[in-house]
Motif scaffolding. Structure first.
Motif, PDB file in Angstrom:
ATOM      1  N   VAL A  52     -23.294   3.372   4.648  1.00 35.84           N
ATOM      2  CA  VAL A  52     -23.882   2.134   4.137  1.00 35.84           C
ATOM      3  C   VAL A  52     -25.339   2.037   4.575  1.00 35.84           C
ATOM      4  O   VAL A  52     -25.672   2.325   5.722  1.00 35.84           O
ATOM      5  N   LEU A  53     -26.191   1.680   3.652  1.00 31.91           N
ATOM      6  CA  LEU A  53     -27.606   1.475   3.975  1.00 31.91           C
ATOM      7  C   LEU A  53     -27.841  -0.012   4.206  1.00 31.91           C
ATOM      8  O   LEU A  53     -27.517  -0.842   3.350  1.00 31.91           O
ATOM      9  N   GLU A  54     -28.419  -0.305   5.353  1.00 37.63           N
ATOM     10  CA  GLU A  54     -28.699  -1.706   5.669  1.00 37.63           C
ATOM     11  C   GLU A  54     -30.139  -1.997   5.274  1.00 37.63           C
ATOM     12  O   GLU A  54     -31.075  -1.446   5.841  1.00 37.63           O
ATOM     13  N   VAL A  55     -30.318  -2.847   4.276  1.00 40.02           N
ATOM     14  CA  VAL A  55     -31.671  -3.178   3.836  1.00 40.02           C
ATOM     15  C   VAL A  55     -32.034  -4.535   4.425  1.00 40.02           C
ATOM     16  O   VAL A  55     -31.371  -5.538   4.153  1.00 40.02           O
ATOM     17  N   LEU A  84     -31.384   1.838  -3.300  1.00 41.86           N
ATOM     18  CA  LEU A  84     -30.623   1.866  -4.555  1.00 41.86           C
ATOM     19  C   LEU A  84     -30.599   3.272  -5.137  1.00 41.86           C
ATOM     20  O   LEU A  84     -29.573   3.734  -5.648  1.00 41.86           O
ATOM     21  N   SER A  85     -31.741   3.948  -5.035  1.00 46.99           N
ATOM     22  CA  SER A  85     -31.773   5.291  -5.607  1.00 46.99           C
ATOM     23  C   SER A  85     -30.866   6.235  -4.816  1.00 46.99           C
ATOM     24  O   SER A  85     -30.228   7.117  -5.380  1.00 46.99           O
ATOM     25  N   GLN A  86     -30.790   6.018  -3.479  1.00 47.16           N
ATOM     26  CA  GLN A  86     -29.872   6.814  -2.652  1.00 47.16           C
ATOM     27  C   GLN A  86     -28.428   6.595  -3.101  1.00 47.16           C
ATOM     28  O   GLN A  86     -27.643   7.532  -3.213  1.00 47.16           O
ATOM     29  N   VAL A  87     -28.127   5.344  -3.362  1.00 43.56           N
ATOM     30  CA  VAL A  87     -26.761   5.013  -3.784  1.00 43.56           C
ATOM     31  C   VAL A  87     -26.489   5.629  -5.159  1.00 43.56           C
ATOM     32  O   VAL A  87     -25.438   6.213  -5.406  1.00 43.56           O
ATOM     33  N   ALA A  95     -25.495  -0.069  -0.528  1.00 44.16           N
ATOM     34  CA  ALA A  95     -26.675  -0.658   0.103  1.00 44.16           C
ATOM     35  C   ALA A  95     -26.384  -2.151   0.241  1.00 44.16           C
ATOM     36  O   ALA A  95     -25.907  -2.781  -0.702  1.00 44.16           O
ATOM     37  N   VAL A  96     -26.657  -2.655   1.447  1.00 43.97           N
ATOM     38  CA  VAL A  96     -26.275  -4.053   1.711  1.00 43.97           C
ATOM     39  C   VAL A  96     -27.497  -4.879   2.098  1.00 43.97           C
ATOM     40  O   VAL A  96     -28.365  -4.424   2.839  1.00 43.97           O
ATOM     41  N   TYR A 107     -23.334  -0.905  -4.975  1.00 45.91           N
ATOM     42  CA  TYR A 107     -22.531   0.311  -4.850  1.00 45.91           C
ATOM     43  C   TYR A 107     -22.459   1.017  -6.189  1.00 45.91           C
ATOM     44  O   TYR A 107     -22.822   0.469  -7.230  1.00 45.91           O
ATOM     45  N   SER A 108     -21.984   2.244  -6.120  1.00 49.19           N
ATOM     46  CA  SER A 108     -21.865   3.038  -7.337  1.00 49.19           C
ATOM     47  C   SER A 108     -20.396   3.322  -7.550  1.00 49.19           C
ATOM     48  O   SER A 108     -19.654   3.542  -6.592  1.00 49.19           O
ATOM     49  N   ILE A 109     -19.966   3.289  -8.787  1.00 49.67           N
ATOM     50  CA  ILE A 109     -18.584   3.719  -8.970  1.00 49.67           C
ATOM     51  C   ILE A 109     -18.534   5.042  -9.709  1.00 49.67           C
ATOM     52  O   ILE A 109     -17.647   5.323 -10.494  1.00 49.67           O
ATOM     53  N   ALA A 110     -19.539   5.873  -9.402  1.00 44.78           N
ATOM     54  CA  ALA A 110     -19.467   7.241  -9.884  1.00 44.78           C
ATOM     55  C   ALA A 110     -18.140   7.826  -9.409  1.00 44.78           C
ATOM     56  O   ALA A 110     -17.489   8.576 -10.107  1.00 44.78           O
TER      57      ALA A 110
END
Ligand SMILES: Nc1ncnc2c1ncn2[C@@H]1O[C@H](COP(=O)(O)OP(=O)(O)OP(=O)(O)O)[C@@H](O)[C@H]1O
Ligand SMILES: [Mg+2]
Lengths: 352, 304
Positions: A52-55, A84-87, A95-96, A107-110
């Motif tokens: 998780v990325l903490e923004v 966002l691009s990382q996600v 990213a939160v 989040y991504s649901i890829a």
């Protein structure tokens, strides 16, 4: 007359290809079979730890970190755009952000499994926080936002992966076997005796392989977009076409190099196997790189296949555009150019 | 009038192997020229240099007044080449094969289909080339060579792996090609084939031309005895020797228990003597052949 010669040469080669049952089996049927098989298996897969990325500062994560240590791996993100691009690229799972009492989870649901885990985990974090605030229900509110605007499934990893493998083996085997066979039957020399340029022979052969690759791509997309697998193409998916073409050239050049050294068809296909099969594992075809161990991810950068697989994945599934396609195309064309040059240097008409 | 092919002091080696070792010859327009020799004699190498597929190490080559090397686009449409292997596209039918080669030379499909009839493959037109018999494949290969109506034709062992019947059929086709006015250069292992087809032959071994000329002249030049043989038991050795001697000299009388053979330069009196003694059962009279020429030139049996 030049055009007619080129057309009939291409026609002859294409017919020869289509009538080759084994080639059809290996270049189209088996990869599709893999796609169907693994597509079904991976549907129920999951990832162990969420990154998780903490923004900005997200106080809730501090509070919850204790209880969720085994589930979350939190890193500081610089700003929302890069996070966002990382996600989107799948490097991180979410990213939160926190604005006052508002928790925003991107989040991504890829990978749908990861997506649902993200949702569940954060829902429970909010719930815990809620319960901690005695009496004050819904002090925190959870808003989850997808980074893609369309729904994605595991097929989004698998289709580019197996397609990349199909194109890689098609290109490499095709070029290697053709070169060896034509040298054996002396067709290569016979064509040199006809008043046509070497370029038209080469272009005809490359054209046939590119056409076959595009057919492979069409079949893959057709299968993957069936409701069962539910592939949804992102808007710039067509950029996969130039990537596939560049990939075909790169792998044909690998085949050319193999064919330049191999003395028999058996040797050529054995060597092509030795090259392509490990690459399928290390280059992201058989093991999606996001789930692969770190060392495979590191090694993958040395695999031409990686750029084909990741490139098509980026434009077909991750909603990326020209920015992701161009480097992939550039690297693949670069590989094609370098290896073709080497092949030309070591090329010989017969075996000595 | 320049010769259709002129070769002077041609040399070519592969590493340490001297494949062609300083050969010279000419071929006139309309001639049927044969290059004859055992395996590894350098026949294919010589042809490939003439066709412009290989660069000679030394020597001059002109074909139809032009240099074949480096690849000469002006020459290519005027020559037809059948390589030693059957060079076909994979998995095409006989008809498709021929049409593809035709289009490379800008020749119409109709002409390609006519060519298929010329070599007698109408009924196999839709068969894949992999399924053709050796003779049929060889004929198709020749059709591909001739489809653009070249004035000079190179054939590398066109009857290579064929049975005697198929060889004979192919000879008719080859004669026809030549009688249409084309110059034909052919390599072969078979002495009899060269003798029957060629106006002139060059006998090659170890990269050198040992002798060249019309087959009949080469054989005559040999001045070798005629071998007359009859079934054993009709005449004893002593009697045979006496007969040969009275006929004017002998080059040897042998009896291996099956045949009694008298080698002589005066066959007529020997035959008359044998007839007188009623000893003609199983009679065979053999003149010298190109094989004997090869034998006399190299001192060893011809082994293809
Ligand atoms: N590409 C090559 N590389 C190395 N050596 C070669 C090559 N081609 C031919 N040779 C050698 O050169 C010599 C002459 O070969 P060439 O093929 O010209 O003979 P040939 O008379 O056509 O024989 P054959 O009757 O078997 O076809 C042989 O010793 C052969 O081994
Ligand atoms: Mg030969």
């Amino acid at each position: 007359m030049k055009g007619a010669a080129f057309r009939s040469l291409s026609g002859a080669m294409f017919r020869g290809y289509v009538r080759d049952r084994t080639a059809l089996l290996f270049s189209i049927l088996i990869p599709i079979l893999f796609l169907v098989l693994f597509g079904s298996i991976y549907k129920s897969s999951s990832t162990p730890k969420l990154s998780v990325l903490e923004v900005g500062r997200v106080a809730l994560l501090d509070n919850a970190a204790g209880g969720l240590h085994g589930v979350l791996q939190v890193t500081k993100g610089d700003n929302l755009a890069t996070a966002l691009s990382q996600v989107r690229k799948g490097n991180d799972d979410a990213a939160v952000q926190q604005r006052g009492n508002h928790l925003i989870v991107h989040y991504s649901i890829a990978d749908q499994t990861t997506a649902s885990v993200v949702q569940t985990v954060f829902a429970s974090i909010v719930q815990q926080a809620d319960q901690a605030q005695v009496g004050a229900t819904h002090a925190y509110q959870l808003t989850t936002e997808q980074v893609e605007n369309k729904s994605l499934k595991p097929i989004q990893y698998l289709a580019p992966g197996f397609l990349g493998w199909a194109i890689a083996s098609g290109g490499a085997f095709g070029a290697a076997i053709t070169l060896v066979t034509w040298r054996q039957t002396k067709l290569l020399r016979r064509l040199r005796l006809a008043p046509i340029s070497t370029a038209s022979v080469v272009f005809a052969r490359v054209g046939v392989s590119v056409l076959v690759a595009l057919i492979q791509m069409a079949v893959f997309i057709a299968v993957a977009t069936t409701p069962y697998f539910g592939l949804k193409l992102t808007s710039d998916w067509w950029l996969a076409i130039p990537i596939v073409v560049a990939g075909t050239l790169a792998f044909m050049s690998i085949g050319l190099l193999i064919g330049a050294f191999a003395k028999s068809q058996q040797a050529a296909s054995a060597v092509a196997n030795i090259v392509i099969l490990p690459m399928a594992f290390l280059g992201g075809s058989f093991i999606p790189l996001n789930f692969a161990p770190q060392w495979i991810q590191d090694v993958s950068y040395a695999m031409p296949l990686r750029y084909l697989v990741i490139g098509t994945q980026d434009v077909m599934a991750r909603g990326e555009g020209v920015g992701a396609a161009l480097p992939a195309i550039g690297i693949l064309l670069g590989i094609a150019a370098v290896l073709s040059l080497i092949s030309v240097r070591v090329f010989s008409w017969d075996y000595i | 009038m320049v010769a259709t092919i002129a070769v002077r002091d041609l040399k070519k080696s592969y590493g340490s192997v001297l494949a062609v070792d300083g050969i010279s010859f000419e071929v006139e327009q309309g001639e049927f020229f044969g290059i004859l020799g055992p395996n590894g004699a350098g026949k294919t190498t010589t042809l490939e240099i003439l066709e412009g597929l290989r660069e000679p190490d030394a020597g001059q080559v002109t074909v139809l007044g032009m240099q074949p090397w480096p690849r000469n686009a002006a020459l290519l449409p005027r020559i037809g080449v059948q390589l030693q292997a059957s060079s076909f596209f994979e998995r095409l039918t006989a008809r498709e094969q021929l049409r593809t080669f035709a289009s490379l030379y800008g020749v119409s499909q109709q002409r390609a289909d006519e060519m298929l009839s010329t070599v007698g493959l109408d009924d196999r037109a839709d068969a894949r080339t992999e399924k053709l018999s050796g003779g049929q494949a060889q004929r198709l290969s020749i059709a591909c060579t001739l489809v653009h109506d070249p004035e000079l034709v190179f054939l590398d062992e066109p009857t290579g792996a064929l049975d005697p019947q198929a060889r004979r059929n192919l000879w008719d086709l080859l004669r026809q090609i030549n009688s249409d006015g084309r110059t034909v250069v052919l390599t072969t292992h078979h002495m009899d084939e060269a003798e029957i087809l060629c106006d002139r032959v060059a006998i090659m071994d170890h990269g050198k031309i040992l002798q060249a000329g019309p087959p009949a002249a080469l054989v005559r030049g040999l001045d070798s005895p005629v071998r007359i043989s009859v079934e054993s038991g009709q005449l004893d050795l002593a009697g045979a020797r006496k007969l040969a001697a009275s006929a004017g000299g002998t080059d040897g009388v042998t009896d291996d228990g099956v045949s009694l053979t008298i080698a002589t330069r005066e066959p007529a009196p020997v035959l008359a003597g044998l007839a007188e003694q009623h000893a003609l059962t199983g009679l065979r009279v053999q003149g010298a052949t190109l094989e004997d020429v090869f034998l006399s030139l190299t001192g060893r049996e011809y082994r293809a």
